[in-house]
Design a protein around this motif. Structure first.
Motif, short mmCIF file in Angstrom:
data_model
loop_
_atom_site.label_atom_id
_atom_site.label_comp_id
_atom_site.label_asym_id
_atom_site.label_seq_id
_atom_site.Cartn_x
_atom_site.Cartn_y
_atom_site.Cartn_z
N LEU A 1 45.86 -25.32 -4.26
CA LEU A 1 47.02 -25.97 -4.21
C LEU A 1 47.54 -26.13 -5.68
N THR A 2 48.71 -25.86 -6.01
CA THR A 2 49.52 -25.97 -7.21
C THR A 2 50.81 -26.69 -6.84
N VAL A 3 51.57 -26.89 -8.01
CA VAL A 3 52.91 -27.73 -7.66
C VAL A 3 53.81 -26.87 -7.02
N ASP A 4 53.99 -25.17 -7.53
CA ASP A 4 54.60 -24.40 -6.70
C ASP A 4 54.15 -24.23 -5.19
N ARG A 5 53.01 -24.04 -4.99
CA ARG A 5 52.49 -23.83 -3.55
C ARG A 5 53.05 -25.25 -2.80
N LEU A 6 52.77 -26.44 -3.27
CA LEU A 6 53.03 -27.70 -2.70
C LEU A 6 54.55 -27.56 -2.34
N ALA A 7 55.59 -27.22 -3.36
CA ALA A 7 56.93 -27.09 -3.29
C ALA A 7 57.30 -26.22 -2.09
N ALA A 8 56.77 -25.13 -2.08
CA ALA A 8 57.01 -24.10 -0.97
C ALA A 8 56.70 -24.49 0.34
N ALA A 9 55.36 -25.13 0.26
CA ALA A 9 55.28 -25.55 1.77
C ALA A 9 56.09 -26.75 2.23
N MET A 10 56.59 -27.64 1.26
CA MET A 10 57.51 -28.75 1.71
C MET A 10 59.00 -27.91 2.01
N ARG A 11 59.34 -27.11 1.22
CA ARG A 11 60.50 -26.43 1.63
C ARG A 11 60.49 -26.00 3.04
N THR A 12 59.20 -25.23 3.19
CA THR A 12 59.11 -24.44 4.66
C THR A 12 59.42 -25.65 5.61
N VAL A 13 58.48 -26.74 5.67
CA VAL A 13 58.65 -27.67 6.43
C VAL A 13 59.88 -28.32 6.70
N VAL A 14 60.77 -28.39 5.87
CA VAL A 14 62.03 -28.89 5.71
C VAL A 14 63.04 -28.00 6.36
N ASP A 15 62.87 -26.92 6.09
CA ASP A 15 63.71 -25.70 6.46
C ASP A 15 63.48 -25.09 7.68
N ASP A 16 62.19 -25.06 8.20
CA ASP A 16 61.92 -24.25 9.40
C ASP A 16 62.07 -25.32 10.62
N PRO A 17 63.19 -24.90 11.69
CA PRO A 17 63.78 -25.59 12.50
C PRO A 17 62.51 -25.99 13.52
N GLN A 18 61.47 -24.97 13.99
CA GLN A 18 60.52 -25.52 14.79
C GLN A 18 59.66 -26.80 14.04
N LEU A 19 59.37 -26.52 12.70
CA LEU A 19 58.29 -27.55 12.24
C LEU A 19 59.06 -28.85 11.98
N ARG A 20 60.62 -28.71 11.98
CA ARG A 20 61.33 -30.20 11.69
C ARG A 20 61.34 -30.70 13.20
#
Length: 76
Positions: A26-45
């Protein structure tokens, strides 16, 4: 209790209701990317909305309070 939580998390991940983050890498960049994925991915949302409903139906908050209070009473 910890096993129950771990099993619950694994169950949610197995049905696509969560993202997996390797804590050792885990890094700041990986956490930020995972958070963007969760927010932006309609299925995960959508899955997050369903998970929210599941948690509300299970009254998880009350169960957590009961578990904590039980631990506190056993340690005093």
């Amino acid at each position: 209790m910890a096993r129950t939580v771990e099993r619950w998390i694994r169950d949610r991940i197995s049905v696509g209701r969560s993202a997996i983050i390797n804590q050792r890498r885990l890094t700041v960049d990986r956490l930020a990317a995972a958070m963007r994925t969760v927010v932006d991915d309609p299925q995960l949302r959508d899955n997050a909305h369903r998970l929210s409903a599941d948690i509300a139906a299970e009254d998880g908050g009350a169960q957590a309070v009961t578990a904590v209070e039980s631990r506190l009473h056993h340690t005093t």
